[in-house]
Design an enzyme around this catalytic site. Structure first.
Site: not given
Ligand code: NAD
Ligand code: MG
Length: 298
Positions: A190, A203
């Site tokens: 990401s 995360y």
């Protein structure tokens, strides 16, 4: 003529009518409940035999980026094994139908990736059901925002690492003995790996880990002819975002901060996975392909 992924188009105008409103779903969320609907390439992805005869396992293949990748792989000629949570059967059934319509074999293997036993069974089931495995897409992920580390409970921290990092390790470890030279592993990281949000400490940490895992393993497996790469999406319209991936009041402005000024759609990710899976990328290893609307990355 209908638009496909090769149509000449201004990327700022693509999805110009996309205007999500504040919304929320319980985890894991469903594509079926997203408004507006995400574009998974159902109507637009056109295959040209780039993955003919390949056998692919994709985690999180029921919705979002994984589903768009499953559709693209199938239309490029690959058989597909789909992993997802049992709660996502509605989405998974629809995607399995679209994959099957492409004329390839599809198998569905629901389960919970936090369980190492399921991860190993998933690989065994893929090898049995498809007759092998030569593409592995580790794509499933968990993202739940938290504004204050002192309230980030141990269970969430553990679940996020289990889903995003441990499952990738368990599945890859189980799959490698079955993968021949020429095979490809693609992990999903990401933009959060480089530009972590203050509310995504757990995360973002998993995504940085996935990048390092990818680059280390790519070197280890290069002499064996197995390529490992990653795709790093930016803000993409999927159920992950409306299941507390971020605060619901942020949904309406989702993606507007990117240079392109809009959120991406899962259909815009699939070609990156196809490229990294196919032999076209034979000299590309340990790479992270950013698909993020223009946000600079290291
Ligand atoms: P998504 O919700 O459609 O897909 C995530 C999938 O993960 C779910 O469909 C589910 O099947 C699977 N999953 C989650 N927990 C699981 C568990 N315990 N066991 C089995 N499966 C589980 O959302 P998405 O955005 O398409 O996510 C795909 C990947 O893309 C994730 O790794 C995510 O971190 C990454 N990503 C997404 C964005 C974005 O903006 N949407 C941005 C960067 C990276
Ligand atoms: Mg899903």
């Amino acid at each position: 003529m209908a638009r496909d992924q090769y149509t000449f188009i201004d990327p700022t105008q693509l999805y110009a009518d996309f205007e999500p409103k504040k919304q929320h779903q319980p985890e894991p969320g469903l594509d079926a409940e997203l408004t507006p609907k995400a574009d998974l390439g159902e109507e637009s992805y056109r295959g040209s035999g780039r993955l003919t005869g390949r056998k692919a396992l994709i985690t999180g293949a029921d919705s979002g980026i994984g589903a768009a990748t499953a559709i693209a792989f199938a239309r490029e000629g690959a058989d597909v094994a789909m992993s997802y949570l049992p709660d996502e059967e509605v989405d998974a059934k629809r995607i399995a139908g679209i994959v099957q319509d492409a004329g390839v074999t599809v198998i569905t293997l629901p389960g919970d990736l936090r369980d190492p036993e399921y991860c190993r069974d998933l690989v065994a089931g893929t090898v049995e059901g498809l007759g092998g495995i030569d593409i592995l897409v580790n794509n499933a992920g968990k993202q739940v925002y938290n504004e204050d580390l002192t309230t980030l409970d141990d269970e969430q921290f553990d679940d996020t690492f289990k889903t995003n990092v441990y499952a990738m390790f368990w599945i890859t470890k189980a799959a490698l003995p079955h993968m021949k030279a020429g095979s490809a592993i693609i992990n999903t990281t990401s933009v959060q790996a480089y530009k972590p949000s203050e509310i995504l400490v757990d995360y973002a940490s998993t995504k940085a880990t996935i990048n390092a895992f990818t680059k280390a393993l790519a070197q280890q497996l290069a002499p064996k002819g197995i390529r490992v790469n990653a795709v790093a999406p930016g803000p993409i319209w999927t159920p992950l975002q409306v299941t507390d991936g971020q605060p619901p009041e942020k949904i309406a402005e989702f993606g507007e901060q990117t240079p392109l000024g809009r959120a991406g759609q899962p259909a815009e990710l699939a070609p990156a996975y196809v490229f990294l899976a196919s032999a076209e990328s034979s000299y590309v290893l340990g790479e992270t392909l950013n698909v993020n609307g223009g946000t600079p990355t290291p």
